[in-house]
Design a protein around this motif. Structure first.
Motif, PDB file in Angstrom:
ATOM      1  N   LEU A  20       0.869  -1.170   0.000  1.00 18.17           N
ATOM      2  CA  LEU A  20       0.000   0.000   0.000  1.00 18.17           C
ATOM      3  C   LEU A  20       0.908   1.222   0.000  1.00 18.17           C
ATOM      4  N   ILE A  21       0.787   2.068  -1.029  1.00 22.51           N
ATOM      5  CA  ILE A  21       1.728   3.176  -1.182  1.00 22.51           C
ATOM      6  C   ILE A  21       1.009   4.509  -1.282  1.00 22.51           C
ATOM      7  N   ASP A  22       1.716   5.542  -0.899  1.00 14.68           N
ATOM      8  CA  ASP A  22       1.227   6.913  -1.019  1.00 14.68           C
ATOM      9  C   ASP A  22       1.151   7.268  -2.511  1.00 14.68           C
ATOM     10  N   PRO A  23       0.047   7.878  -2.976  1.00 18.42           N
ATOM     11  CA  PRO A  23      -0.103   8.151  -4.410  1.00 18.42           C
ATOM     12  C   PRO A  23       0.865   9.197  -4.948  1.00 18.42           C
ATOM     13  N   VAL A  24       1.470  10.003  -4.085  1.00 18.85           N
ATOM     14  CA  VAL A  24       2.406  11.033  -4.539  1.00 18.85           C
ATOM     15  C   VAL A  24       3.852  10.570  -4.400  1.00 18.85           C
ATOM     16  N   SER A  25       4.235  10.119  -3.196  1.00 18.97           N
ATOM     17  CA  SER A  25       5.633   9.771  -2.935  1.00 18.97           C
ATOM     18  C   SER A  25       5.971   8.324  -3.276  1.00 18.97           C
ATOM     19  N   ALA A  26       4.951   7.467  -3.391  1.00 23.62           N
ATOM     20  CA  ALA A  26       5.114   6.017  -3.591  1.00 23.62           C
ATOM     21  C   ALA A  26       5.752   5.322  -2.386  1.00 23.62           C
ATOM     22  N   GLN A  82      -9.874  -0.439  -6.378  1.00 19.59           N
ATOM     23  CA  GLN A  82     -10.894   0.571  -6.132  1.00 19.59           C
ATOM     24  C   GLN A  82     -10.963   0.936  -4.650  1.00 19.59           C
ATOM     25  N   ALA A  83     -10.841  -0.058  -3.769  1.00 16.94           N
ATOM     26  CA  ALA A  83     -10.849   0.204  -2.327  1.00 16.94           C
ATOM     27  C   ALA A  83      -9.666   1.088  -1.931  1.00 16.94           C
ATOM     28  N   CYS A  84      -8.517   0.833  -2.538  1.00 14.46           N
ATOM     29  CA  CYS A  84      -7.336   1.658  -2.254  1.00 14.46           C
ATOM     30  C   CYS A  84      -7.566   3.099  -2.690  1.00 14.46           C
ATOM     31  N   ARG A  85      -8.116   3.293  -3.868  1.00 13.17           N
ATOM     32  CA  ARG A  85      -8.379   4.652  -4.361  1.00 13.17           C
ATOM     33  C   ARG A  85      -9.372   5.370  -3.457  1.00 13.17           C
ATOM     34  N   ASN A  86     -10.385   4.642  -2.989  1.00 12.23           N
ATOM     35  CA  ASN A  86     -11.358   5.251  -2.079  1.00 12.23           C
ATOM     36  C   ASN A  86     -10.721   5.629  -0.743  1.00 12.23           C
ATOM     37  N   ALA A  87      -9.670   4.888  -0.345  1.00  8.46           N
ATOM     38  CA  ALA A  87      -8.974   5.174   0.914  1.00  8.46           C
ATOM     39  C   ALA A  87      -7.827   6.169   0.733  1.00  8.46           C
ATOM     40  N   GLY A  88      -7.576   6.600  -0.510  1.00 13.80           N
ATOM     41  CA  GLY A  88      -6.532   7.593  -0.769  1.00 13.80           C
ATOM     42  C   GLY A  88      -5.141   7.022  -0.872  1.00 13.80           C
ATOM     43  N   VAL A  89      -5.029   5.726  -1.193  1.00 16.24           N
ATOM     44  CA  VAL A  89      -3.715   5.102  -1.385  1.00 16.24           C
ATOM     45  C   VAL A  89      -3.709   4.392  -2.731  1.00 16.24           C
ATOM     46  N   ARG A  90      -2.576   3.813  -3.087  1.00 18.15           N
ATOM     47  CA  ARG A  90      -2.458   3.051  -4.324  1.00 18.15           C
ATOM     48  C   ARG A  90      -1.903   1.658  -4.011  1.00 18.15           C
ATOM     49  N   LEU A  91      -2.067   0.784  -4.982  1.00 17.35           N
ATOM     50  CA  LEU A  91      -1.666  -0.614  -4.850  1.00 17.35           C
ATOM     51  C   LEU A  91      -0.440  -0.868  -5.716  1.00 17.35           C
ATOM     52  N   ALA A  92       0.501  -1.656  -5.208  1.00 18.12           N
ATOM     53  CA  ALA A  92       1.685  -2.018  -5.996  1.00 18.12           C
ATOM     54  C   ALA A  92       2.067  -3.458  -5.689  1.00 18.12           C
ATOM     55  N   ALA A  93       2.727  -4.109  -6.652  1.00 16.49           N
ATOM     56  CA  ALA A  93       3.142  -5.493  -6.475  1.00 16.49           C
ATOM     57  C   ALA A  93       4.574  -5.672  -6.953  1.00 16.49           C
ATOM     58  N   ALA A  94       5.427  -6.210  -6.085  1.00 19.34           N
ATOM     59  CA  ALA A  94       6.805  -6.572  -6.419  1.00 19.34           C
ATOM     60  C   ALA A  94       7.342  -7.385  -5.250  1.00 19.34           C
ATOM     61  N   GLY A  95       8.487  -8.014  -5.435  1.00 15.51           N
ATOM     62  CA  GLY A  95       9.052  -8.838  -4.375  1.00 15.51           C
ATOM     63  C   GLY A  95       9.489  -8.055  -3.151  1.00 15.51           C
ATOM     64  N   SER A  96       9.830  -6.778  -3.333  1.00 16.14           N
ATOM     65  CA  SER A  96      10.190  -5.905  -2.207  1.00 16.14           C
ATOM     66  C   SER A  96       9.910  -4.464  -2.612  1.00 16.14           C
ATOM     67  N   HIS A  97       9.828  -3.575  -1.616  1.00 14.85           N
ATOM     68  CA  HIS A  97       9.680  -2.158  -1.958  1.00 14.85           C
ATOM     69  C   HIS A  97      11.070  -1.595  -2.233  1.00 14.85           C
ATOM     70  N   PRO A  98      11.228  -0.805  -3.316  1.00 15.94           N
ATOM     71  CA  PRO A  98      12.572  -0.393  -3.726  1.00 15.94           C
ATOM     72  C   PRO A  98      13.259   0.619  -2.829  1.00 15.94           C
ATOM     73  N   PHE A  99      12.505   1.435  -2.058  1.00 16.97           N
ATOM     74  CA  PHE A  99      13.220   2.486  -1.319  1.00 16.97           C
ATOM     75  C   PHE A  99      12.657   2.817   0.060  1.00 16.97           C
ATOM     76  N   SER A 100      11.481   2.322   0.439  1.00 12.97           N
ATOM     77  CA  SER A 100      10.953   2.671   1.762  1.00 12.97           C
ATOM     78  C   SER A 100      11.863   2.150   2.877  1.00 12.97           C
ATOM     79  N   ASP A 101      11.920   2.892   3.970  1.00 13.58           N
ATOM     80  CA  ASP A 101      12.792   2.570   5.099  1.00 13.58           C
ATOM     81  C   ASP A 101      12.060   1.628   6.053  1.00 13.58           C
ATOM     82  N   TRP A 102      12.597   0.433   6.254  1.00 15.27           N
ATOM     83  CA  TRP A 102      11.943  -0.560   7.118  1.00 15.27           C
ATOM     84  C   TRP A 102      11.822  -0.075   8.555  1.00 15.27           C
ATOM     85  N   ARG A 103      12.653   0.862   8.965  1.00 17.46           N
ATOM     86  CA  ARG A 103      12.611   1.331  10.360  1.00 17.46           C
ATOM     87  C   ARG A 103      11.344   2.124  10.668  1.00 17.46           C
TER      88      ARG A 103
END
Length: 216
Positions: A20-26, A82-103
């Motif tokens: 689940l990602i932020d629609p602007v910053s990802a 559609q549920a994500c868009r209604n909640a103001g987030v976006r959906l993404a699929a990959a084996g890992s997130h490329p840059f988010s900080d796990w901390r």
């Protein structure tokens, strides 16, 4: 150990894990409960939380054909998007997130995930890894063990097809699958010990249970 529940015919089902990602910053965003609230029935019953609040998983029905499963997968993804868009987030699929900080990630507070956090500490905090799990029904336990053993020769080709996580913590790792290496840091992962019968699997499970290595 629970009794093996067999299937009279081959059946198939999948679990899909999504960011689940932020629609602007990802960036990953901890909005799983908000998204779940926007899911209509019956998809709400087929969606679950995962380790972090920025992950959502959908579970298909038990299907008898690949065409039936394809309809389930498409329906789940469209409804979840559609549920994500209604909640103001976006959906993404990959084996890992490329840059988010796990901390920054927030754990789901369930008994199972609390146990994982306690058992694995620092290692489990880094598990920004996502998967597509395929379940095939088998007629009995011994058949399942046989198929598991035969599948070993296909693990490396399947890993090649599934490799889609070259980036981690904002850097190119020069690996095709950082997801694999994240998992290999944890105990009870990797190739299972060889067994010839389901009874041998049960014996191994009971040893792990008595040693406190697994809880269920």
């Amino acid at each position: 150990m629970k009794e093996f529940i067999g299937n009279a015919y081959p059946t198939i089902g999948v679990e899909q894990e999504f960011h689940l990602i932020d629609p602007v910053s990802a960036e990953l965003t901890p909005r799983v409960h908000d998204v779940a609230c926007h899911l209509p029935e019956p998809w709400r019953q087929k969606a679950t939380c995962e380790l972090f609040r920025s992950i959502i998983e959908t579970q298909s029905a038990v299907c008898r054909t690949v065409d039936e499963l394809a309809r389930e997968i498409v329906g789940a993804r469209l409804s979840l998007d559609q549920a994500c868009r209604n909640a103001g987030v976006r959906l993404a699929a990959a084996g890992s997130h490329p840059f988010s900080d796990w901390r920054r990630e927030q754990f789901i507070q369930t008994k199972h995930y609390t146990w994982l956090k306690k058992e694995h500490g620092y290692l489990i905090h880094q598990m920004l890894a996502y998967g597509l799990h395929i379940h095939i029904g088998m007629p009995d336990g011994d058949c399942a063990v046989y198929v598991m053993n035969e599948m070993r020769r296909w693990l490396y080709p399947l890993l090649g097809f599934a490799a889609n996580s070259p980036y981690q913590q904002g850097m190119d790792t020069d690996l095709h699958s950082t997801r694999l290496h994240l998992f290999l840091h944890l105990p009870r992962t990797g190739l299972p010990p060889h067994a010839n019968t389901f009874h041998e699997v049960e014996d191994l499970y009971n040893k792990l249970l008595s040693a406190g290595d697994v809880i269920d």
